[in-house]
Motif scaffolding. Structure first.
Motif, short mmCIF file in Angstrom:
data_model
loop_
_atom_site.label_atom_id
_atom_site.label_comp_id
_atom_site.label_asym_id
_atom_site.label_seq_id
_atom_site.Cartn_x
_atom_site.Cartn_y
_atom_site.Cartn_z
N GLU A 292 35.27 -15.50 0.23
CA GLU A 292 36.31 -16.04 -0.50
C GLU A 292 35.93 -17.44 -0.94
OE1 GLU A 292 39.06 -14.65 -1.56
OE2 GLU A 292 38.36 -12.86 -0.67
N ILE A 293 35.23 -18.17 0.00
CA ILE A 293 34.75 -19.53 -0.56
C ILE A 293 33.58 -19.50 -1.63
CG2 ILE A 293 33.48 -21.40 0.37
CD1 ILE A 293 34.55 -20.92 3.24
N ASP A 294 32.92 -18.39 -1.67
CA ASP A 294 31.96 -18.19 -2.51
C ASP A 294 32.75 -18.00 -3.74
OD1 ASP A 294 29.94 -18.58 -0.76
OD2 ASP A 294 29.48 -16.41 -0.37
N ARG A 295 33.71 -17.22 -3.72
CA ARG A 295 34.67 -16.99 -4.70
C ARG A 295 35.11 -18.23 -5.36
NH1 ARG A 295 37.65 -12.86 -6.99
NH2 ARG A 295 39.85 -13.29 -7.35
N LEU A 296 35.79 -18.77 -4.61
CA LEU A 296 36.28 -20.18 -5.00
C LEU A 296 35.33 -21.06 -5.62
CD1 LEU A 296 38.66 -21.55 -2.29
CD2 LEU A 296 39.33 -20.94 -4.41
N ASN A 297 34.33 -21.05 -5.05
CA ASN A 297 33.11 -21.78 -5.62
C ASN A 297 32.83 -21.44 -7.03
OD1 ASN A 297 31.23 -23.53 -5.46
ND2 ASN A 297 29.24 -22.49 -4.77
N ARG A 298 32.59 -19.87 -7.28
CA ARG A 298 32.23 -19.59 -8.49
C ARG A 298 33.66 -20.07 -9.60
NH1 ARG A 298 30.91 -14.96 -5.72
NH2 ARG A 298 32.66 -13.84 -6.49
N ILE A 299 34.83 -19.67 -9.10
CA ILE A 299 35.83 -20.06 -10.05
C ILE A 299 35.70 -21.74 -10.32
CG2 ILE A 299 38.18 -20.20 -10.24
CD1 ILE A 299 38.50 -17.76 -8.28
N VAL A 300 35.54 -22.35 -9.42
CA VAL A 300 35.30 -23.66 -9.85
C VAL A 300 34.19 -24.09 -10.55
CG1 VAL A 300 35.20 -25.99 -8.82
CG2 VAL A 300 36.84 -24.40 -7.66
N SER A 301 33.26 -23.55 -10.45
CA SER A 301 31.80 -23.69 -11.32
C SER A 301 32.31 -23.21 -12.78
CB SER A 301 30.66 -22.81 -10.78
OG SER A 301 30.36 -23.34 -9.38
N ASP A 302 32.97 -22.16 -12.71
CA ASP A 302 33.15 -21.60 -14.12
C ASP A 302 34.22 -22.48 -14.81
OD1 ASP A 302 31.72 -19.49 -13.71
OD2 ASP A 302 33.13 -17.88 -13.47
N LEU A 303 35.47 -23.07 -14.12
CA LEU A 303 36.11 -24.00 -14.78
C LEU A 303 35.47 -25.04 -15.19
CD1 LEU A 303 39.40 -23.53 -12.30
CD2 LEU A 303 39.32 -22.99 -14.47
N LEU A 304 34.56 -25.68 -14.16
CA LEU A 304 33.96 -26.89 -14.55
C LEU A 304 33.41 -26.67 -15.88
CD1 LEU A 304 32.70 -28.30 -11.19
CD2 LEU A 304 34.17 -29.27 -12.63
N THR A 305 32.60 -25.40 -15.96
CA THR A 305 31.88 -25.25 -17.41
C THR A 305 32.67 -25.08 -18.61
OG1 THR A 305 30.31 -23.57 -16.02
CG2 THR A 305 30.35 -23.25 -18.32
N LEU A 306 34.00 -24.48 -18.19
CA LEU A 306 34.90 -24.54 -19.52
C LEU A 306 35.11 -25.88 -19.69
CD1 LEU A 306 37.20 -21.30 -18.69
CD2 LEU A 306 35.64 -21.83 -20.58
N VAL A 307 35.44 -26.71 -18.72
CA VAL A 307 35.92 -28.03 -18.78
C VAL A 307 34.80 -28.62 -19.67
CG1 VAL A 307 36.45 -30.32 -17.68
CG2 VAL A 307 37.62 -28.33 -17.15
N ASN A 308 33.60 -28.73 -19.33
CA ASN A 308 32.39 -29.15 -19.94
C ASN A 308 32.49 -28.98 -21.47
OD1 ASN A 308 31.49 -30.79 -17.73
ND2 ASN A 308 30.07 -29.30 -17.06
N ILE A 309 32.58 -27.59 -21.55
CA ILE A 309 32.65 -26.96 -22.85
C ILE A 309 33.75 -27.57 -23.87
CG2 ILE A 309 33.03 -24.83 -24.40
CD1 ILE A 309 31.44 -23.42 -22.25
N ASP A 310 34.99 -27.65 -23.08
CA ASP A 310 36.10 -28.11 -23.88
C ASP A 310 36.26 -29.63 -24.15
OD1 ASP A 310 37.37 -25.62 -23.72
OD2 ASP A 310 38.58 -26.07 -22.20
N SER A 311 35.52 -30.52 -23.23
CA SER A 311 35.43 -31.79 -23.47
C SER A 311 34.18 -32.24 -24.16
CB SER A 311 35.63 -32.56 -22.12
OG SER A 311 34.18 -32.05 -21.38
N GLY A 312 33.38 -31.37 -24.45
CA GLY A 312 32.14 -31.64 -25.38
C GLY A 312 31.21 -32.34 -24.43
N THR A 313 31.25 -32.26 -23.33
CA THR A 313 30.32 -33.30 -22.42
C THR A 313 29.20 -31.99 -22.23
OG1 THR A 313 31.57 -32.59 -20.45
CG2 THR A 313 31.78 -34.58 -21.49
N MET A 314 29.16 -30.81 -22.32
CA MET A 314 28.18 -29.90 -22.18
C MET A 314 26.90 -30.12 -23.10
SD MET A 314 27.92 -25.89 -22.36
CE MET A 314 28.46 -25.66 -20.65
N LYS A 315 25.81 -30.50 -22.58
CA LYS A 315 24.74 -30.70 -23.25
C LYS A 315 23.77 -29.64 -23.50
CE LYS A 315 25.79 -35.00 -23.01
NZ LYS A 315 26.23 -35.88 -24.08
N LEU A 316 23.47 -29.33 -24.58
CA LEU A 316 22.77 -28.09 -24.90
C LEU A 316 21.30 -28.81 -25.30
CD1 LEU A 316 25.33 -26.34 -27.42
CD2 LEU A 316 24.72 -25.83 -25.25
N LYS A 317 20.36 -28.06 -25.00
CA LYS A 317 18.79 -28.18 -25.09
C LYS A 317 18.31 -27.20 -26.25
CE LYS A 317 18.16 -30.52 -20.63
NZ LYS A 317 17.22 -30.34 -19.43
#
Lengths: 474, 503
Positions: A292-317
């Motif tokens: 469940e902790i792994d699951r939570l970790n994934r969810i949080v990772s995905d959410l952080l990814t989305l937040v990065n995308i939404d806020s435009g802070t995601m850097k693309l190479k």
């Protein structure tokens, strides 16, 4: 409106003044000429005390000139001749006579004779007051050998001109008020036409500021106000959607976060209240907690990814990369999982295509899509991947023979935390954010993803990316 | 929104008011101008009594016979007229003096003198000395008579001129010349006309000859005999009958004169006769029937009025006639037991003192207008400012219209003096007159003042009147008519008999 009213008033009064000046100037010029001429003619008679000749000449002139009246005053301002025969012997002076006595050759003014019949009240030609006997008063010096020997006064009735002017005044006033009223009414309409949409917009904004995003304004016509209203409506619609999405997202996120937490709480409480503790069960429960902790970790990772995308802070190479090779690599990576699940996974590369993209992100996207297809395809099923050129785009298709997606769910599968079958999704370890991350990542890279599906038969996800050479050409 | 509307309405109202105020410019006449009225110069107090006319100069055109004896040569001279002298005297005197004009011939003998002039009712009678008859020819005498006539007709107020020589009318070509009412242009033409008329009468080819005659009628107050010029015609040498017929038609111009003979009634017992007395005088005898006596009794006409009218009329027309005898049924008529004419002979001089004139007095009507009233007065009074005012005062203190609107009786003594200088009559009124006028209304004050001004300005030498009270320049009588400046007559205030303004 105020400026228009004042302008109208000024124009009206100026017009009245001008017309009055014109009419009376003409008349006064003519009458002054009569007075001057008569003064010259009477000069010799006055010096010779020839009252009969003066009276005859004055009377003839007065009768010839519109029934005027002539006075002849001596140097002491005593009326010696009056064609009206009422002022003889009296001393008579007015402002005009005073001017002549002071050295002016002539002077004139206008009087309201009124009922009294006396020169008591000077009157302006353009006065609005009720003048019953407007009278022109012309004084002209009578000179003999350069010396002032008397004053000639010519009195003419100008009531008819005054009445004409008064009539014109009333007409101008009437039209002025009428036009002003019309301008007022028209202005009222125009103002309303301008202020009403602004007012409605203002009210809408105020309502929106209070949190009501469902507000819409009426769109009338095609002018700028209508465009503004349409833009406002569009904005509010999007805001409403975003708000709903946000609410949904928060709700979903909360729910997604709460589920493993609840599970962990139950597991941990079970361990806490176990008496005596069962090592096997403890080990199992702790393993579940870890999951469940792994699951939570994934969810949080995905959410952080989305937040990065939404806020435009995601850097693309961005670098040129061969998407065909990338697809083959991911198919190769997931082949063991497919074999484990009894699924036939193959890859067909029709064209070797190069695109501009972030290799890691694009790799993650393709991985997620193929992984998703494997997860929702039953044993003995097939997952077929292909890459081909379609015009200036590279098209990757991942087709499976899985459970498929119901038609009503198909438009929402890229929404965050949207699950077609929630129980199964969780079983497969999904967070409900994968496809959403895939779509947004692709859109950041200039590509897109679409899904076609037939419930019970399988789904096809189509990824499109612009070909690198094509972008360069553009 | 409502606030804005109210503000807009307020501003529009303010703009309208401001505009109205800008356009409206009514203001009372400035009293400062009244205060700036020019003030006549102060005159020293001067009490002038009686009547005095200062020596004055008048421009007169003198008619001289031209050297060719046919036309006239005119000379305009400024004649000085002394106090007490008339312009007629001055003009005839000047005419009888030799002219400096080389073109002008002087036909009268150097001894011809002016004996007298009479002026009444627009007619002038000039009596030259008998020396005038010493002219070399009848045409020269005619030139003298016409010169006098033309000259005097050029003077304002003279409508007819009758020239006597030695108190007698002159004869030309056997015919009376009569009075002259129009200027004659050519001496020769006039004389030729007279000759033609005489020949036609003698030949009996003329329907008649007409002349201007002066008819003397008694006045309705029984005091005077006033002349009236009349065109009469005659077809023979019986001039007297024509004159009597004209008298019978009564006066036409003078409304203050009355008829002297009944019209259309045959009064003469026979044709008038002309006889020569032993003294060489010529006598006209008029023999009336007793009907005349009855007419006199019926009409109330006095005998002296009849005799004066007949004698003055006949002797002012019939040439070379010295006296008139009036008879009733062959007996000379007598005025009274106490007043008889020797031998019944009546000469012109017997009644020349009775010749009066007509003065026009301006009296006030109820509506404030002045109406001209003709009143018979003596010749002297007709030319006297003081006498005219005295005549005017006879209508004071009267309730009847027309009147002189002073509420108390006034007399000649209330005119302390009159001085005529430079066409301005300076009238000095008494304090009694001034006091009586203190409460006159504006209309009555105007009427009173202009009654005097208009009456006096009918005099030839008066064109303006200035009033004083006891020698002091008074401001007004009762507050309206300004008296410190000479006042000119007011023709516009004069109404005719029907009440219409004259002009």
């Amino acid at each position: 409106m105020l400026i228009i009213a004042v302008a109208f008033a000024v124009i009206g009064f100026s017009l009245i003044q001008l017309v009055g000046e014109y009419l009376f100037t003409q008349r006064s010029r003519d009458d002054q000429r009569i007075a001057d001429t008569l003064a010259e003619q009477l000069s010799g008679y006055l010096v010779a005390f020839d009252a009969q000749s003066m009276y005859a000449l004055a009377r003839d002139t007065a009768e010839a000139e519109n029934q005027g009246r002539v006075l002849v005053l001596d140097a002491n301002c005593v009326v010696q001749v009056d064609t009206g025969s009422r002022l003889n012997g009296t001393r008579f002076i007015t402002r005009e006579i005073g001017s002549v006595l002071a050295g002016e050759r002539s002077d004139y003014g206008y009087y309201d004779m009124g009922g009294a019949g006396a020169f008591w009240v000077r009157a302006a030609l353009t006065t609005f007051s009720n003048v019953s006997a407007m009278t022109g008063f012309y004084a002209s010096g009578i000179y003999e050998d350069g010396a002032l020997v008397g004053v000639l006064v010519y009195i003419s009735h100008v009531q008819e001109i005054y009445e004409s002017l008064h009539d014109i005044q009333l007409r101008i006033l009437f039209w002025l008020l009428l036009v002003a009223a019309l301008v007022f009414v028209i202005n009222l309409f125009i103002t309303r036409a301008f202020t009403r949409p602004i007012g409605e917009l203002n009210a809408g904004i105020a309502q929106m500021s209070r949190g009501d995003l469902s507000v819409r304004v009426n769109v009338r016509g095609k002018n700028e106000f209508a465009q503004l209203a349409a833009a406002f409506n569009s904005m509010s619609e999007r805001l409403e959607k975003l708000d709903k999405a946000r609410s949904q997202f928060v709700s979903n996120a909360s729910h997604e976060l709460k589920t493993p937490l609840s599970t962990m709480k139950i597991l941990i409480e079970s361990l806490v209240y176990q008496d005596p503790p069962d090592p096997e069960m403890t080990k199992e429960f702790l393993g579940d907690v870890n999951k469940e902790i792994d699951r939570l970790n994934r969810i949080v990772s995905d959410l952080l990814t989305l937040v990065n995308i939404d806020s435009g802070t995601m850097k693309l190479k961005l670098t040129p990369l061969n998407i065909s090779d990338l697809l083959q690599e991911q198919v190769k990576r997931l082949s063991p999982l497919a074999r484990e699940n009894g699924i036939e996974l193959d890859c067909t590369v029709k064209d070797s295509l190069e695109v501009m993209g972030d290799p890691l992100k694009l790799q993650q996207v393709i991985y997620n899509v193929i992984d998703n297809a494997i997860k929702y395809t039953g044993r003995g099923g097939e997952v077929r991947c292909s890459v081909a050129r379609a015009g200036r785009k590279a098209v990757i298709r991942v087709a499976d023979t899985g459970v498929g997606i119901p038609a009503e769910d198909l438009p929402h599968i890229f929404d965050r935390f949207y699950r077609v079958d929630k129980a199964r999704s969780r079983e497969t370890g999904g967070t409900g954010l994968g496809l959403s991350i895939v779509k947004q990542t692709l859109q950041m890279l200039g590509g897109d993803i679409e899904a076609q599906s037939e419930f019970g038969k399988g789904s096809t996800f189509t990824i499109t990316m612009p070909i690198a050479s094509t972008r360069a050409e553009e | 929104m409502n606030r804005l509307l109210r503000l807009a309405a307020l501003l529009v109202a303010v703009a309208l008011c401001a505009g109205g105020c800008m356009l409206r410019e009514q203001e009372p006449a400035d009293d400062a101008f009244v205060a700036a009225l020019p003030q006549p110069s102060e005159e020293p107090q001067e009490l002038f009594l009686g009547e005095n006319t200062s020596a004055r100069s008048s421009s007169v055109t003198l008619y001289y016979a031209a050297a060719d004896g046919v036309n006239f040569s005119t000379v305009t001279r400024s004649l000085r007229v002394e106090n007490g002298e008339s312009l007629l005297d001055a003009a005839v005197d000047a005419l009888l003096r030799p002219s400096s004009d080389r073109d002008a011939a002087y036909f009268a003998t150097r001894d011809t003198q002016l004996l007298s002039t009479e002026y009444a009712c627009g007619t002038a009678t000039v009596n030259l000395s008998i020396d005038a008859l010493s002219a070399q020819s009848e045409q020269e005498l005619l030139a003298l008579v016409v010169s006098v006539g033309n000259t005097l007709l050029g003077i304002e107020g003279v409508e007819a001129v009758n020239v006597l020589v030695g108190g007698q009318c002159v004869r030309f070509s056997g015919l009376p010349f009569g009075a002259q009412a129009e200027p004659v242009g050519s001496i020769a033409a006039a004389y030729a006309q007279l000759q033609t008329e005489q020949e036609q009468l003698r030949a009996g080819t003329s329907s008649g000859v007409s002349r201007w005659a002066l008819l003397y009628f008694p006045t309705n107050d029984g005091r005077w005999l006033v002349p009236e010029r009349r065109r009469i015609s005659f077809s023979g040498t019986d001039f007297a009958t024509g004159l009597l017929e004209a008298l019978g038609k009564g006066p036409r111009e003078n409304d203050c004169a009355i008829p002297v003979l009944p019209e259309g009634v045959e009064l003469l017992n026979g044709a008038p006769t002309v006889s020569t007395l032993s003294s060489g005088e010529h006598l006209l005898t008029l023999n009336f029937s007793s009907t005349l006596t009855n007419y006199l009794a019926f009409s109330g006409l006095s005998v002296w009025e009849l005799l004066g009218s007949l004698s003055l009329t006949c002797l002012s027309f019939m040439p070379e006639m010295d006296a008139v005898r009036v008879e009733i049924n062959g007996t000379p008529i007598e005025i009274s037991e106490d007043s008889r004419f020797p031998d019944g002979l009546i000469r012109r001089d017997d009644f020349s003192g009775r010749i009066g004139s007509v003065a026009t007095l301006y009296l006030a009507c109820d509506d404030g207008m002045l109406t001209p009233v003709r009143r018979a007065v003596s010749k002297r009074s007709a030319l006297s400012a003081r006498s005219l005012l005295a005549e005017l005062f006879r209508y004071a203190d009267s309730e009847e219209s027309p009147r002189f609107p002073v509420p108390e009786p006034m007399y000649e003594d209330d005119v302390l003096g009159v001085q005529i200088t430079g066409h301005i009559a300076r009238v000095d009124l008494s304090a009694n007159f001034y006091r009586a006028c203190q409460n006159l209304s504006e209309q009555d004050e105007r009427s009173a003042v202009y009654a005097m001004v208009n009456t006096l300005c009918a005099l030839r030498d008066v064109r303006a009147v200035r009033f004083f009270v006891e020698g002091v320049a008074a401001e007004t009588l009762s507050g309206n008519i300004y008296l410190r400046s000479p006042l000119l007559p007011n023709p516009g205030i004069v109404a005719d008999r029907a009440g219409n303004p004259e002009g």
